[in-house]
Design an enzyme around this catalytic site. Structure first.
Site: not given
Length: 166
Positions: A45, A47, A52, A67, A96, A136
């Site tokens: 994938e 970046k 996050r 996160r 994200e 994701f």
């Protein structure tokens, strides 16, 4: 629970509104090195350099966590509204969040992070620097805990839960 081995661990599960620590990427020297570390299939994938986020949904109750587990729901109403449009009753998604300019280019990482530190004038900042979210992984969908399933099953659950038009 640890004394009872796998049976004891099986009693623990992903729970809504209790953020999980994220699985973080491990560096590799190059693509060959990365592929050599992986047994079987892999997904590649882009970046994304954003914040996050882990998003939990139960009905209309949606919460967004960083996160580190901080609740930043109030700072990102546009993500809440996207998740409320999904058909799943309950969800836990990993993704994200990025502030994008009108031409689709990202604002600097620090500007995206500033969005999550805001407590005042959120509507004005949202209008000037809206957040987009790119998911994701799907860790839970309705009554199904997906954490132990292989990536392709989680990707399919994600595609079903969050249609590409959202």
């Amino acid at each position: 629970a640890m004394e009872s081995g796998a049976e004891g661990l099986s009693r623990y599960s992903v729970a809504l509104f209790q953020p999980l620590a994220p699985m973080l990427a491990q560096p590799a020297d190059d693509i060959e090195d990365a592929m050599a570390r992986i047994a079987g299939e892999a997904a590649v994938e882009w970046k994304l350099d954003g914040a996050r986020v882990q998003v939990h949904k139960s009905g209309d109750d949606v919460r967004i966590y960083t996160r580190t587990g901080n609740d930043v729901t109030a700072a990102a109403p546009e993500i809440v509204s996207v998740i409320r449009q999904t058909s799943a009753r309950t969800l836990i998604l990993d993704g994200e969040a990025i502030a994008l300019k009108q031409n689709g280019a990202p604002y600097p990482f620090q500007d995206t992070m500033r969005r999550f530190g805001r407590e005042l004038d959120i509507d004005a900042v949202r209008a000037a620097m809206p957040l987009s979210v790119f998911f994701f992984d799907c860790l839970r969908r309705d009554d199904e805990n997906l954490v132990t399933l292989p990536g392709d099953a989680r990707f399919a659950a994600l595609a079903a839960a969050v249609p590409s038009g959202l």
